[in-house]
Scaffold this active site. Structure first.
Site, PDB file in Angstrom:
ATOM      1  N   SER A 257      -8.598  -7.373  -2.918  1.00 39.72           N
ATOM      2  CA  SER A 257      -9.433  -6.174  -2.986  1.00 39.72           C
ATOM      3  C   SER A 257      -9.884  -5.941  -4.412  1.00 39.72           C
ATOM      4  O   SER A 257      -9.232  -6.381  -5.373  1.00 39.72           O
ATOM      5  CB  SER A 257      -8.638  -4.960  -2.501  1.00 39.72           C
ATOM      6  OG  SER A 257      -9.342  -3.755  -2.760  1.00 39.72           O
TER       7      SER A 257
ATOM      8  N   TYR B  49      -1.355   0.970  -2.088  1.00 39.91           N
ATOM      9  CA  TYR B  49      -2.336  -0.038  -1.690  1.00 39.91           C
ATOM     10  C   TYR B  49      -2.739  -0.904  -2.887  1.00 39.91           C
ATOM     11  O   TYR B  49      -2.726  -2.140  -2.816  1.00 39.91           O
ATOM     12  CB  TYR B  49      -3.566   0.656  -1.100  1.00 39.91           C
ATOM     13  CG  TYR B  49      -4.660  -0.286  -0.648  1.00 39.91           C
ATOM     14  CD1 TYR B  49      -4.556  -0.964   0.554  1.00 39.91           C
ATOM     15  CD2 TYR B  49      -5.795  -0.485  -1.430  1.00 39.91           C
ATOM     16  CE1 TYR B  49      -5.564  -1.827   0.976  1.00 39.91           C
ATOM     17  CE2 TYR B  49      -6.808  -1.337  -1.018  1.00 39.91           C
ATOM     18  CZ  TYR B  49      -6.685  -2.014   0.186  1.00 39.91           C
ATOM     19  OH  TYR B  49      -7.680  -2.866   0.589  1.00 39.91           O
TER      20      TYR B  49
END
Length: 680
Positions: free
Chosen positions: A557, A570
């Site tokens: 990501s 996250y």
């Protein structure tokens, strides 16, 4: 026109019925035909035509476009210019000058048989029962005993124009006959109507099967061998999954192959009996069989209970021997104008107590090769039950395997897709990015193991990709070692192994540091950091066993390098994944395994993460409506473009599709340009 369509419709219907039953013929084996009259569009006069299944088609799925249509007068006129058996291959090119109209399939080598036999409808098939008689040492005598004068014997001859002449002559000399047994090959039947031809074909097949059953011995493969019986099913399939990547690696020495495993009862029974080594060495006989299975299989000479390490070591030794023997076979028979040797690896590997591993350029070819060898086992059983299995000799097999016409057919095949013969496993492929990746890899030729915690979603994706030769679905939670091992084992049994892994499974909870619970932290790290580790470890084990390198791709990501608000669990787990890419690239490079990452951002459409609450949470953080989140993300990028799942899939293909062969340890941003996430 109505009568003409009726002829074609009847031919297709008959072909589909005959081809649907494996007792009648093997996949893509045999051909059917019908003769009739149409109006010549040039002269306006009647013209006799032949409709015959074209080259490479399959009877069970035949459609009108798979038929070749030829003028019968021109086809039969070739008899007058036939230069003899030594030059009969030249006649195949002459078939093109007999074609009628536009379109249609290319005429096959068997076209002469259908055109020269004096009957309106002709079937040529490869039933196990018929080939059993055709390959028996005293097949001619057994044919008379089985059928009397109703079916006649035609001695072995390679398929071609001369075989068509032989059958036509024998038919003329035996007007009472409904068909013939072709020595070493199969059967041909004929009739005055489509129904009669089909009935005659089925009569020959069923009469032969009944004869073998009534006159055959109880143990055609000999007595049972101690220790060679089947392992219990669970143990058997576990052993097969352990062996599959090793055997696939051996079978891919010359070029990468896809594998298929079966533990069908005929295979296990054959390998449990004393005659199997010498029968396997004799090889198959029907041309369709050994073109798919090679001249003979590789057979493990160890009992089912042998230790795994000993089995693997012996398989490696046998593979070296097999390659030497195959090269010697080629050199014994090759002439100056023979095509180059296509590879010396086995297409069929038999492991007593476990089953059969078959190989091909794609999953269908691998599976069909195995089906053909089961046909060959059935043929051996029938021949040995009433006589002695005596296939055509090695020289004749070579003449067909390295036939110039077969070589030309291979060269006409389209160029393989970029990921042909690759097997991919994609986690979290039930939706969003994972589903888009699975679809792109499949479209580029890869076989795909679709995994997802949601079994229904995984199955839905696999169905979209196609049949079992394209994809399988395996429910798997990436946090569970056992489930991950089972997913790779399923890939090994379905396709021979896995050589492209995509770590895509993920989830997210958007909370500030003080609101993030230990459970929130553990959940996200379990799925993405720990899950990616488990998947990569199992994938690396399989790739190393195969010995052919591979690819591991992490879908990380932008958040792996960008410090966004309310995102500690996250972002940290994604940073863990990003560093796994670097660590594994450094470690696995020695095995030819490349490890790379893709850093997406703002992939809202189709995303399981965003649909699961992450979208609402991130929208709240940025003060926009959830339905406007994709547009919001796009506007903050340099390119002002929204990122879709397909864009991430494109990056995965770019990394694995063959152009970046010397790239490992790379992270590719797919975020439409987020300056704060530029890699430094």
């Amino acid at each position: 026109m109505g009568g003409l369509m009726r002829i074609v419709d009847q031919l297709i219907a008959r072909s589909n019925r005959l081809g649907a039953d494996p007792a009648n013929t093997n996949y893509a084996g045999g051909n059917t035909s019908a003769k009739g009259t149409d109006t010549d569009p040039v002269t306006g006069k009647p013209v006799e035509l032949l409709w015959v299944k074209g080259s490479g088609g399959d009877l069970g799925t035949l459609t009108e476009s798979g038929l070749a249509v030829l003028r019968l007068d021109r086809l039969r006129g070739l008899v007058d210019v036939y230069p003899g058996v030594e030059r009969e291959d030249e006649m195949v090119a002459a078939f093109d000058f007999c074609l009628h109209g536009r379109g249609g399939a290319a005429p096959s080598i068997d076209t002469a048989m259908h055109g020269l036999v004096n009957a309106p409808h002709v079937d040529h098939l490869h039933p196990d029962s018929g080939i059993a008689l055709a390959t028996a040492a005293d097949g001619e005598k057994l044919t008379r005993q089985c059928f009397g004068p109703r079916v006649v014997w035609v001695p072995w001859r390679r398929p071609g124009f001369q075989l068509g002449l032989d059958i036509a002559r024998i038919q003329q000399e035996n007007p009472q006959a409904i068909g013939c047994i072709l020595g070493g090959h199969g059967i041909t039947a004929w009739g005055n109507s489509s129904e009669e031809a089909e009935a005659h074909s089925l009569e020959i097949i069923r009469t032969a099967a009944r004869f073998l059953k009534e006159h055959g011995s109880a143990e055609p493969f000999g007595p049972a061998l101690d220790g060679y019986g089947p392992l219990p099913e669970t143990e058997r399939r576990a052993r097969a999954a352990q062996l599959a990547p090793v055997i696939r690696g051996l079978a891919s020495t010359d070029r990468r192959q896809v594998g298929h495993f079966t533990d069908a009862a005929p295979v296990l029974e054959f390998l449990a009996r004393s005659k199997h080594p010498q029968l396997a060495m004799l090889g198959t006989s029907c041309p369709d069989h050994f073109l798919r299975t090679k001249v003979r299989p590789m057979v493990l000479d160890r009992p089912a209970s042998a230790p795994l390490e000993d089995v693997i070591a012996r398989l490696r030794e046998l593979h070296v021997e097999y390659r030497k023997e195959y090269r010697a076979y080629y050199e014994r028979h090759a002439s100056a104008d023979s095509p180059p040797m296509r590879g010396a690896d086995p297409a069929i590997v038999l492991v007593p107590g476990v089953g059969m591993f078959s190989f091909g350029a794609d999953a269908q070819t691998a599976r069909v090769a195995g089906e053909f060898y089961i046909n060959a086992i059935n043929v051996m059983r029938g021949a040995e039950a009433v006589s002695r299995y005596a296939p055509i000799d090695e020289r004749e097999k070579f003449r067909i395997e390295y036939w110039a016409l077969e070589e030309a057919k291979l060269r006409r095949q389209p160029k393989p897709k970029a990921l042909a013969s690759r097997v991919a496993l994609v986690t979290g492929a039930g939706s969003g990015i994972g589903k888009a990746i699975a679809k792109r890899l499949s479209a580029e030729g890869a076989c795909v193991v679709v995994t997802d915690r949601n079994a229904e979603a995984a199955q839905a994706t696999a169905r979209e990709l196609g049949n079992r030769d394209k994809a399988i679905a395996v429910p798997a939670d990436v946090t569970d070692e056992t489930q991950i091992a089972a997913a790779f084992a399923a890939g090994a049994l379905a396709f021979g192994g896995v050589d492209l892994v995509v770590n895509n499974a993920g989830l997210s909870v958007s909370k500030s540091l003080l609101e993030t619970s230990v459970q929130d932290w553990d959940l996200q790290h379990d799925v993405m950091a720990r899950g990616s580790f488990l998947v990569s470890r199992e994938g690396a084990r399989m790739m190393i066993a195969q010995g052919g390198g591979g690819d591991i791709v992490y879908i990380t990501s932008k958040n792996a390098v960008f410090a966004g608000p309310n995102n500690v669990a996250y972002g940290a787990s994604k940073a863990d994944q990003a560093h796994q890419v670097r660590l594994l690239a450094a470690e696995l490079g020695a095995h030819g395994i490349r490890v790379n990452g893709v850093n997406p951002d703002g992939v809202v459409q189709g995303s399981g993460i965003f649909a699961g609450g992450w979208g609402a949470q991130r929208a709240a953080v940025y003060g926009v409506k959830e339905e406007e989140l994709g547009a919001y993300y796009a506007q903050r990028t340099l390119l002002k473009r929204e990122v879709l799942p397909e864009h991430v899939a494109n990056a995965v293909f770019a990394l694995t599709g063959g152009e970046l062969t010397h790239t490992t340890g790379l992270h590719v941003p797919v975020d439409a340009g987020v300056a704060a996430a530029f890699l430094r």
